[in-house]
Structures are given as structure tokens and as C-alpha cells.
Motif scaffolding. Structure first.
Motif, PDB file in Angstrom:
ATOM      1  N   ASN A  45       0.830  -1.217   0.000  1.00  0.00           N
ATOM      2  CA  ASN A  45       0.000   0.000   0.000  1.00  0.00           C
ATOM      3  C   ASN A  45       0.859   1.259   0.000  1.00  0.00           C
ATOM      4  N   THR A  46       1.965   1.223   0.760  1.00  0.00           N
ATOM      5  CA  THR A  46       2.843   2.394   0.839  1.00  0.00           C
ATOM      6  C   THR A  46       3.512   2.636  -0.516  1.00  0.00           C
ATOM      7  N   CYS A  47       4.011   1.557  -1.119  1.00  0.00           N
ATOM      8  CA  CYS A  47       4.679   1.678  -2.419  1.00  0.00           C
ATOM      9  C   CYS A  47       3.690   2.180  -3.473  1.00  0.00           C
ATOM     10  N   GLU A  48       2.485   1.602  -3.504  1.00  0.00           N
ATOM     11  CA  GLU A  48       1.484   1.979  -4.506  1.00  0.00           C
ATOM     12  C   GLU A  48       1.009   3.420  -4.293  1.00  0.00           C
TER      13      GLU A  48
ATOM     14  N   PHE B 158       9.913  -1.390 -13.484  1.00  0.00           N
ATOM     15  CA  PHE B 158       9.260  -1.998 -14.641  1.00  0.00           C
ATOM     16  C   PHE B 158       9.140  -3.510 -14.450  1.00  0.00           C
ATOM     17  N   LYS B 159       9.979  -4.068 -13.564  1.00  0.00           N
ATOM     18  CA  LYS B 159       9.971  -5.530 -13.387  1.00  0.00           C
ATOM     19  C   LYS B 159       9.297  -5.937 -12.080  1.00  0.00           C
ATOM     20  N   HIS B 160       8.598  -4.996 -11.445  1.00  0.00           N
ATOM     21  CA  HIS B 160       7.957  -5.270 -10.153  1.00  0.00           C
ATOM     22  C   HIS B 160       6.892  -6.349 -10.308  1.00  0.00           C
TER      23      HIS B 160
ATOM     24  N   ILE C 134       1.926  -1.476  -9.987  1.00  0.00           N
ATOM     25  CA  ILE C 134       3.196  -0.750  -9.807  1.00  0.00           C
ATOM     26  C   ILE C 134       3.919  -0.630 -11.156  1.00  0.00           C
ATOM     27  N   ARG C 135       3.916  -1.718 -11.945  1.00  0.00           N
ATOM     28  CA  ARG C 135       4.556  -1.666 -13.268  1.00  0.00           C
ATOM     29  C   ARG C 135       3.896  -0.572 -14.105  1.00  0.00           C
ATOM     30  N   SER C 136       2.570  -0.523 -14.036  1.00  0.00           N
ATOM     31  CA  SER C 136       1.835   0.464 -14.822  1.00  0.00           C
ATOM     32  C   SER C 136       2.163   1.892 -14.380  1.00  0.00           C
ATOM     33  N   HIS C 137       2.204   2.124 -13.059  1.00  0.00           N
ATOM     34  CA  HIS C 137       2.596   3.450 -12.535  1.00  0.00           C
ATOM     35  C   HIS C 137       3.988   3.840 -13.045  1.00  0.00           C
ATOM     36  N   ALA C 138       4.918   2.880 -12.999  1.00  0.00           N
ATOM     37  CA  ALA C 138       6.312   3.174 -13.370  1.00  0.00           C
ATOM     38  C   ALA C 138       6.405   3.642 -14.827  1.00  0.00           C
TER      39      ALA C 138
END
Length: 498
Positions: free
Chosen positions: A141-144, A181-183, A188-192
């Protein structure tokens, strides 16, 4: 001492938030007045952030609403917030960006961006380093939440992030984003990718320095199972085609094969992003050489994309089922001034005519740029690049479409014929003595959408019609067109007048 709310004041604010969700107009008006009164008290904003970040016992819509009212206050009055209030809001945002609720995380992200866009990125030096640091959190949640906020900042303040005023934070941020990109999480990949995409068109130096790594990472995500990731990959490749085509040329064959697949993606948003590729490629000097060998695959895909989708047909129910019984409203009969709509990237020019002509100006449901319009615009610009070389791939398809018993397929064939009119005019001339009478026969078709597209396509060939003996095509055309001006369907009337 950290600020604490007065229990009575807190109850008052909560009641106000509950009332503001009431559908009653009188209640809404009272809420508006109360908000204006409370805005006289600077620590009212402390209560709003407190409800958003700390009152986890409250329902999410109430907490989120509190954040959105605060966002509006930030927009209108942030410069007059006392320092203590501003600091408390900033601290609460950063401490709670990892809230368990996606809605609350998104609201906090919007609030952070709004503060940042008030020229506060310079006055909030710890913001970007802290958000970048939170990306490393083990807690999803924190990362996102941090990524969501960063994506909004990248969208709103892309130039500022690449400026000396902030010591060029992109030099750290771009390599950091590329790592994700490799998460393992698709979100998260989409956000990056979405974050990095903000800096392509502006040719940010930090991205240009890492462009090969970026392209390599995009290729690795090309067949990602998450549609949002595929959409962002397509968007990136379309923009790179404009600004760094030199880096894509060595891989052009594979990229074209990939885009042919994606233009047929099951997710229409992905297909639309991929379809933009053909519009952008048509503007590049290498288009003819790069695409010649692929037309046999591409043309049927674009033609197929030009059919109305099932959703379009549901939204256009009035035009499908006829609307003679519906009396004209004031909206229908007032004069309108046509202007083309904005289209994604900078294809406004290319698509302006289609966008205006394929669509009723006040038909909000279909006013968006969609796959049908993008496919038609792409076919139009490619016809201008390849001229009559396009016809061997198109004519065998066209006959099957134009005389098809299914009106949706027939309608798309008439649209195809109109889209190629400008680019392939010379090669079409031998077929026009057969096609123009067929189009005139389509003018009284029982489906309104067929009648309206027939009007548009005939307008694209009008200069040929008037160059022939008048009795041959012009008279029958004018007879039918005049009837269409009195058509029971408003969309058809408009197409006939144009």
C-alpha cells in the motif's frame, strides 16, 4: 505539541460532510454557506486533513470527501494558510500515503499534487526524496500510494522536475522508475511506465540518457497480462516514434508486428493506443519503406476497427432505432458552431475532419476519440502516403463490405470508401460509375447511421460527381439529398446539410 481536534468541532465537521452528501438542494445550499463560514478559521483545514488521514472508523466516501474539500481550499487559499496548518497537512499526507484504502491513497495523492502545483515543490524539498524512498517499502500500500502520488506530480509538473530550480530530480527519479518496470505488481509496473512516459515528448535529458534501457524494458513488458501495462507500453512506443525514431528503426519490423497484434487487443483502450501508432508512423519519412511489406496485414485490421462496436450501438440507440417520434428539443434546433475536438497526442489536424463528420457535435456519449475514428483517420493518412498502392489490399475487402446484408458491416464499408477518397481518388475513378449509384441507393436506407455516413462519403466524391454530365449522377443525388434534409432523423439531416 501536535495539533489535536476539539471533539465538538470534529463532530460539527463530520455532520457537515454527511449533509453535503444529501441530494436535497436546500441542504446543499446550507452546506455551501457553512463551508464559507468555516473557511474563515484557518484550523478548519486541520480538521479536514484529520478526518481524511486519522478517522479510520469513518466510511471511505466521507473521508475522501473531506480530502477533496481540503484540495479545493488549497487551490483557492493555500497562500494564506498559517505555516503550522500547511506543515501539519504536508506531514499527514506523507505519513498516510500508504492508507489501506485505495480511494484514500488516491485522495491523498491528489492533495499532494495540488499543494505541489501551487509552486510548493520548491518549498517542500523533502517531498520527492521521501516519496522516492517510500517506493522501497515492503508494504504494498505504501509503495502503490507513493507511486500514485508521483505519477500525478509527473503529469502536473513535468517541466519543473526537469529544471535547475529543483536541482533536476529527474536524474535520480528516471533510473529509479525504470527499476520498477519488473515489479511483481501489475499496478506498480503500470505506474512506473506512466511516470516515465510523461517525459518522452519533452525529451527530458535524464530520459534521453537512459533511452536504450527504457526501450529494452518496454520490450520486456510487451505481452504483459495487465491491459493497463500494455496500454502504457503502446503509448510509450507511439511517443518514441515521434521523438527518438532513430532508436526504434533497428527494431521496426518487430515493433510493427507487435502493434498489429495490439491494434486487435481485446481491451479497446489498448487497441486505441496501438492504433495511434499508424497515425504517427504515417507522418514519418520512413513510413512507406517501413510499412510496404505489412499493408496486407494492416489494412484488414484497420477496416475491421472501423465498425461500430456493440457499446457504440447501444449508446446510439436513437440513431439505430430511428427517432422520428421524438420531437425536436431546443438543443436540437439552436444554431451550432462546429469546431474539431482535441485528439490524443497531436493528431488534431489529421483527425479533425473525421472527428467532426463521424459524430454528432452534441452527442456526448460518442464524442470521445475512439477506435473507429482512429482507424478511419489512420486509413485516411495512409491513403495519402501510399496513394493507389493501397487499393490492391483494399478493393477485395470493399466489395464484400459495401454489399453486405448486415447494416453494421455495410456502414463500415461506406466509411472506408469515404476515408480513402482523398488519397486514392485517381485509382478509384474507374469504379465510381458503379459505386456512386450504390451510395445514392444507400441514402434512403432504413438505418439512420447508414443514411448519414452515405451523405458524408458522397460529399468526399462530390467534385467527381459534378464533373460528370448532370443527368447521370448529380440530379439523382440532389433528389435524394433534399429528401434527407427532411429526414426524420436529426443526425441524417445534419449530414445531408453538410
Amino acid at each position: 505539541m501536535e495539533w489535536q481536534p476539539d471533539p465538538q468541532g470534529l463532530q460539527q465537521v463530520l455532520q457537515l460532510l454527511k449533509d453535503s452528501q444529501s441530494p436535497d438542494t436546500a441542504t446543499q445550499r446550507a452546506v455551501q454557506q457553512k463551508l464559507e463560514q468555516l473557511n474563515q478559521y484557518p484550523d478548519f483545514n486541520n480538521y479536514l486533513i484529520f478526518v481524511l488521514t486519522r478517522l479510520k472508523s469513518e466510511d471511505e466516501p466521507t473521508r475522501s470527501l473531506s480530502g477533496l474539500i481540503l484540495k479545493n481550499n488549497v487551490k483557492a487559499h493555500y497562500q494564506s494558510f498559517p505555516q503550522g496548518v500547511a506543515d501539519f497537512i504536508k506531514q499527514e499526507c506523507l505519513n498516510n500515503i500508504g492508507d489501506a484504502s485505495p480511494l484514500i491513497r488516491a485522495t491523498i495523492g491528489i492533495l499532494i499534487t495540488t499543494i505541489g502545483s501551487k509552486g510548493e515543490l520548491q518549498a517542500w524539498p523533502e517531498l520527492l526524496p521521501q516519496l522516492c524512498n517510500l517506493l522501497n517499502s515492503e508494504d504494498y500500500n505504501t509503495c502503490e500510494g507513493a507511486f500514485g502520488a508521483l505519477q500525478k506530480i509527473c503529469e502536473d509538473s513535468s517541466e519543473m522536475l526537469d529544471s535547475d530550480a529543483l536541482n533536476r530530480p529527474l536524474n535520480i527519479m528516471i533510473p529509479k522508475f525504470l527499476q520498477f518496470f519488473k515489479h511483481c505488481s501489475p499496478k506498480i509496473r503500470s505506474h512506473a511506465i506512466a511516470c516515465v512516459n510523461q517525459f518522452i515528448i519533452g525529451r527530458a535529458q535524464a530520459l534521453m540518457d537512459n533511452v536504450d534501457t527504457f526501450i529494452e524494458h518496454l520490450f520486456a513488458l510487451a505481452t504483459d497480462e495487465e491491459s493497463e501495462v500494455r496500454k502504457n507500453v503502446c503509448r510509450a512506443l507511439v511517443m518514441l516514434l515521434e521523438v527518438r525514431i532513430d532508436r526504434l528503426i533497428p527494431h521496426m519490423h518487430s515493433i510493427i508486428q507487435y502493434m498489429l497484434q495490439r491494434t486487435q487487443d481485446a481491451d479497446e483502450n489498448v487497441a486505441l493506443e496501438a492504433c495511434e501508432f499508424w497515425l504517427t508512423l504515417a507522418e514519418q519519412p520512413i513510413c512507406k519503406e517501413a510499412l510496404s511489406g505489412h499493408l496486407i496485414q494492416l489494412i484488414p485490421i484497420l477496416v475491421n476497427g472501423m465498425k461500430y462496436s456493440e457499446i457504440d450501438i447501444i449508446l446510439l440507440k436513437g440513431d439505430v432505432e430511428e427517432d422520428e417520434a421524438v420531437p425536436d428539443s431546443e438543443q436540437d434546433i439552436k444554431p451550432r458552431f462546429h469546431k474539431s475536438r482535441t485528439v490524443t497526442l497531436q493528431h488534431e489536424e489529421d483527425a479533425a475532419e473525421e472527428d467532426e463528420d463521424f459524430d454528432d457535435d452534441d452527442d456526448d456519449t460518442l464524442s470521445d476519440w475512439n477506435l473507429r475514428k482512429c482507424s478511419a483517420a489512420a486509413l485516411d493518412v495512409l491513403a495519402n502516403v501510399f496513394r493507389d498502392d493501397l487499393l490492391p489490399h483494399l478493393l477485395p475487402l470493399l466489395k464484400g463490405l459495401l454489399f453486405h446484408p448486415d447494416w453494421v458491416i455495410k456502414e463500415s464499408g461506406i466509411l472506408v470508401l469515404g476515408a480513402i477518397a482523398e488519397g486514392c481518388m485517381q485509382g478509384m475513378v474507374p469504379y465510381l460509375p458503379e459505386l456512386i449509384p450504390h451510395l445514392i441507393q444507400c441514402l434512403p436506407d432504413k438505418k439512420a447511421l447508414v443514411r448519414s455516413i452515405a451523405c458524408w462519403t458522397l460529399s468526399r466524391y462530390a467534385h467527381w460527381v459534378v464533373s460528370q454530365p448532370p443527368d447521370q449522377y448529380l440530379k439523382p443525388l440532389m433528389t435524394e439529398l433534399l429528401k434527407r434534409i427532411l429526414d426524420g432523423n436529426k443526425r441524417v439531416q445534419e449530414a445531408a446539410c453538410r
